[in-house]
Design an enzyme around this catalytic site. Structure first.
Site, PDB file in Angstrom:
ATOM      1  N   ASP A   7      11.866  36.582 -73.123  1.00 50.69           N
ATOM      2  CA  ASP A   7      12.573  35.447 -73.711  1.00 50.69           C
ATOM      3  C   ASP A   7      11.693  34.759 -74.749  1.00 50.69           C
ATOM      4  O   ASP A   7      10.935  35.415 -75.456  1.00 50.69           O
ATOM      5  CB  ASP A   7      12.983  34.484 -72.586  1.00 50.69           C
ATOM      6  CG  ASP A   7      14.268  33.738 -72.874  1.00 50.69           C
ATOM      7  OD1 ASP A   7      14.263  32.916 -73.803  1.00 50.69           O
ATOM      8  OD2 ASP A   7      15.266  33.966 -72.170  1.00 50.69           O
ATOM      9  N   SER A  21      22.911  32.507 -69.354  1.00 51.14           N
ATOM     10  CA  SER A  21      21.506  32.909 -69.196  1.00 51.14           C
ATOM     11  C   SER A  21      20.944  32.394 -67.876  1.00 51.14           C
ATOM     12  O   SER A  21      20.183  33.092 -67.191  1.00 51.14           O
ATOM     13  CB  SER A  21      20.661  32.354 -70.344  1.00 51.14           C
ATOM     14  OG  SER A  21      20.930  32.995 -71.554  1.00 51.14           O
ATOM     15  N   HIS A  78      13.916  27.824 -73.667  1.00 48.76           N
ATOM     16  CA  HIS A  78      14.863  28.729 -73.022  1.00 48.76           C
ATOM     17  C   HIS A  78      14.175  29.620 -71.991  1.00 48.76           C
ATOM     18  O   HIS A  78      14.653  29.791 -70.862  1.00 48.76           O
ATOM     19  CB  HIS A  78      15.564  29.578 -74.085  1.00 48.76           C
ATOM     20  CG  HIS A  78      16.731  30.368 -73.582  1.00 48.76           C
ATOM     21  ND1 HIS A  78      16.601  31.637 -73.086  1.00 48.76           N
ATOM     22  CD2 HIS A  78      18.046  30.069 -73.498  1.00 48.76           C
ATOM     23  CE1 HIS A  78      17.791  32.092 -72.725  1.00 48.76           C
ATOM     24  NE2 HIS A  78      18.682  31.162 -72.964  1.00 48.76           N
TER      25      HIS A  78
END
Length: 562
Positions: A102, A495, A168
């Protein structure tokens, strides 16, 4: 000077290096060729040695696709908390490894250390300058010893200069395997699992230019994700630990049939013992980025209306038409002023340039009658500085009979919300690699009232493989936060549902492999166990394109085992 993988003056090509007509060769990785596994390799070629990038039947899958993020009190609902606290099982993920591929990680966040010790085994930061060292092909790697030295330092960034500016990756890692922090009422799904992190580098500018994607958002390229998977597999094999991988990214590029190098790579590893891969279904369900039409024997023409917003005019956008085999499709493009230009079906390996008189728009088109991997017709369309208004695609099927075509726009973030199909379809909007057959594709729901996340991508994939596989909480769930303010905050997106499932997979691996209950447990085993134990509503038909096999409930899975 950066190595070719990081150098903007080199183009990247994904190749099947063992499929050649000259017999076998002994390949070795170097700066210009990097082996991913026993089938795929990445070739780095100086830009001046490559003709203008063209798309044809043989090159579509070799040009890396581009991916971006899939997100914009839950553990109890998934049956995880009961297993954390079960008097006999007490599953917490001990002895397992969770990999998050990520945007990196904030390794200083309390979800990942206890002040002295870090639960992060290693970080590979692809963005930092560095060359191959036998373990990584480029960038820099930081082990637990360095991370713990940084934790004890007054200036940790001097020792481990790797950060997560987006947050994220940090949210995903915390959701999957963050420590239990009682004062914040927070716990990851596998709080005793160790974590390995890959911070992906940004997609190269030449790819953004080719696909007409923004320069100012986080976009990652397919080959870097594949190299990240190769790295975390190496770590897991080195440490002899079960591995649960979370890839919280997605794209609408491709035929949505589970095809493509990244999809094939995921399929290959999920079938082996000790590896599972969790991916999101995406957030394209309500984006109006997908058009679907089915033809019958007496119905062979259609007009597709696409609204193009003002914000696309400065750069442009791309879209992909995929017509099911064995159909034969013809297309005419009509501008908002009514001017029509036809796409040639004869220029198979050349880019066609359609120039309109009354609008200052160029449309670049590649017509591929039989795309090599799928056998479908691909019409790859790029609008340069498009005029705003209603554009139309006039589509005709030349072989009467039952057939179908799809058109997909880029995912949210890669295109503005002002551009969409007037008569869109929410079906077949699961993003890649969520369309991969053996991956665990997870959609999101609101765990407080069991309602589906409204933006969630809907299945199935275009080959009617069940996707998503199941749903996990992903709306307003508490997770790690970066930057000033609170250390934990609510977040939403598929996600996060995938991240929670990655942690749940680690718990199953602990039970099956670490404790020796099922010594040959694979990623497919995890998927089928969770599918079988999923909670289903009375009156609903399962599987279905919204929920897959239902809502993940790990405790119910163990009840069925008994």
């Amino acid at each position: 000077m950066p190595v070719p993988a990081q150098n903007q003056q080199y183009e990247n090509f994904i190749i099947r290096y063992k499929q050649n007509t000259h017999g076998g060769f002994d390949y070795e990785s170097d700066e210009t060729f990097q082996i991913v596994n026993d089938l795929f390799g990445i070739l780095y070629v100086p830009m001046q040695e490559v003709p203008e990038l063209e798309l044809s039947s043989y090159s579509y899958s070799s040009i890396p696709r581009c991916y971006t993020y899939m997100d914009t009190g839950a553990l109890s609902t998934s049956g995880v908390t009961r297993l954390h606290n079960h008097p006999y099982l007490k599953l917490q993920g001990k002895g397992t490894l969770v990999a998050v591929i990520d945007s990196g990680i904030d390794y200083l966040h309390p979800a990942f250390h206890n002040g002295v010790q870090s639960k992060i085994f290693s970080i590979w930061d692809q963005t930092l300058e560095g060359g191959a060292d036998g373990r990584i092909p480029f960038g820099r790697e930081f082990g637990r010893q360095q991370i713990e030295q940084a934790l004890a330092s007054e200036n940790p960034w001097e020792i481990v200069p790797s950060s997560d500016t987006n947050g994220h990756g940090t949210r995903s890692a915390a959701t999957a395997a963050g420590y239990r922090i009682e004062k914040d009422n927070f716990c990851g799904a596998a709080p005793e699992a160790e974590i390995v992190i890959v911070k992906l580098k940004q997609a190269k500018n030449y790819l953004r230019d080719f696909y007409l994607l923004p320069r100012d958002i986080d976009i990652f390229q397919e080959d870097d994700i594949m190299l990240a998977i190769s790295y975390v597999l190496f770590i897991a094999q080195e440490q002899q630990m079960p591995l649960s991988i979370c890839i919280g990214l997605g794209t609408s590029m491709g035929a949505h049939q589970g095809e493509g190098p990244l999809n094939e790579y995921i399929n290959s590893i999920a079938a082996f013992t000790q590896n599972a891969v969790s991916v999101p279904a995406g957030n394209e369900g309500t984006a109006r980025h997908h058009y679907l039409r089915e033809f019958g024997p007496n119905d062979t023409e259609d007009t597709v209306e696409l609204r193009v917003g003002d914000r696309e005019s400065t750069r442009g956008f791309m879209t992909e038409f995929w017509g099911d085999s064995p159909g034969s499709y013809y297309m005419t493009i009509q501008s908002p002023t009514g001017e029509k230009l036809s796409v040639s079906t004869a220029l198979k390996n050349r880019t066609q340039e359609l120039s309109f008189v009354f609008v200052e728009t160029k449309v670049l088109v590649n017509y591929v009658p039989i795309e090599r991997r799928t056998g479908n017709t691909l019409i790859f369309i790029r609008f340069q500085h498009p005029a705003s208004g209603i554009w139309k695609f006039l589509v005709e099927e030349k072989i009467p009979g039952k057939s179908r075509f799809h058109i997909w726009l880029p995912v949210r973030g890669m295109i503005s919300d002002e551009t969409y199909f007037l008569q869109s379809s929410p079906d077949y909007t699961v993003t890649a690699p969520g369309d991969t057959e053996d991956a665990m594709t997870v959609t999101a729901y609101q765990h407080r009232d069991n309602s589906l996340f409204i933006q969630a991508g809907r299945g199935y994939n275009a080959e009617n493989i069940v996707k998503p596989d199941f749903a996990a909480p992903g709306v307003g769930i508490l997770t790690a936060s970066i930057g000033p303010g609170e250390e934990f905050a609510p977040a939403t997106g598929t996600s996060l549902a995938a991240a929670q499932t990655a942690g749940i997979a680690a718990l199953l691996f602990e039970w099956a492999l670490v404790r020796g209950n099922e010594p040959y447990f694979t990623g497919n085993s995890v998927k089928h166990y969770l599918s079988r134990g999923a909670v289903r509503e009375a009156g609903e038909v399962y599987p279905n394109p919204d929920w897959g096999y239902g809502r993940v409930d790990l405790y119910h899975t163990f009840e069925l085992l008994t």
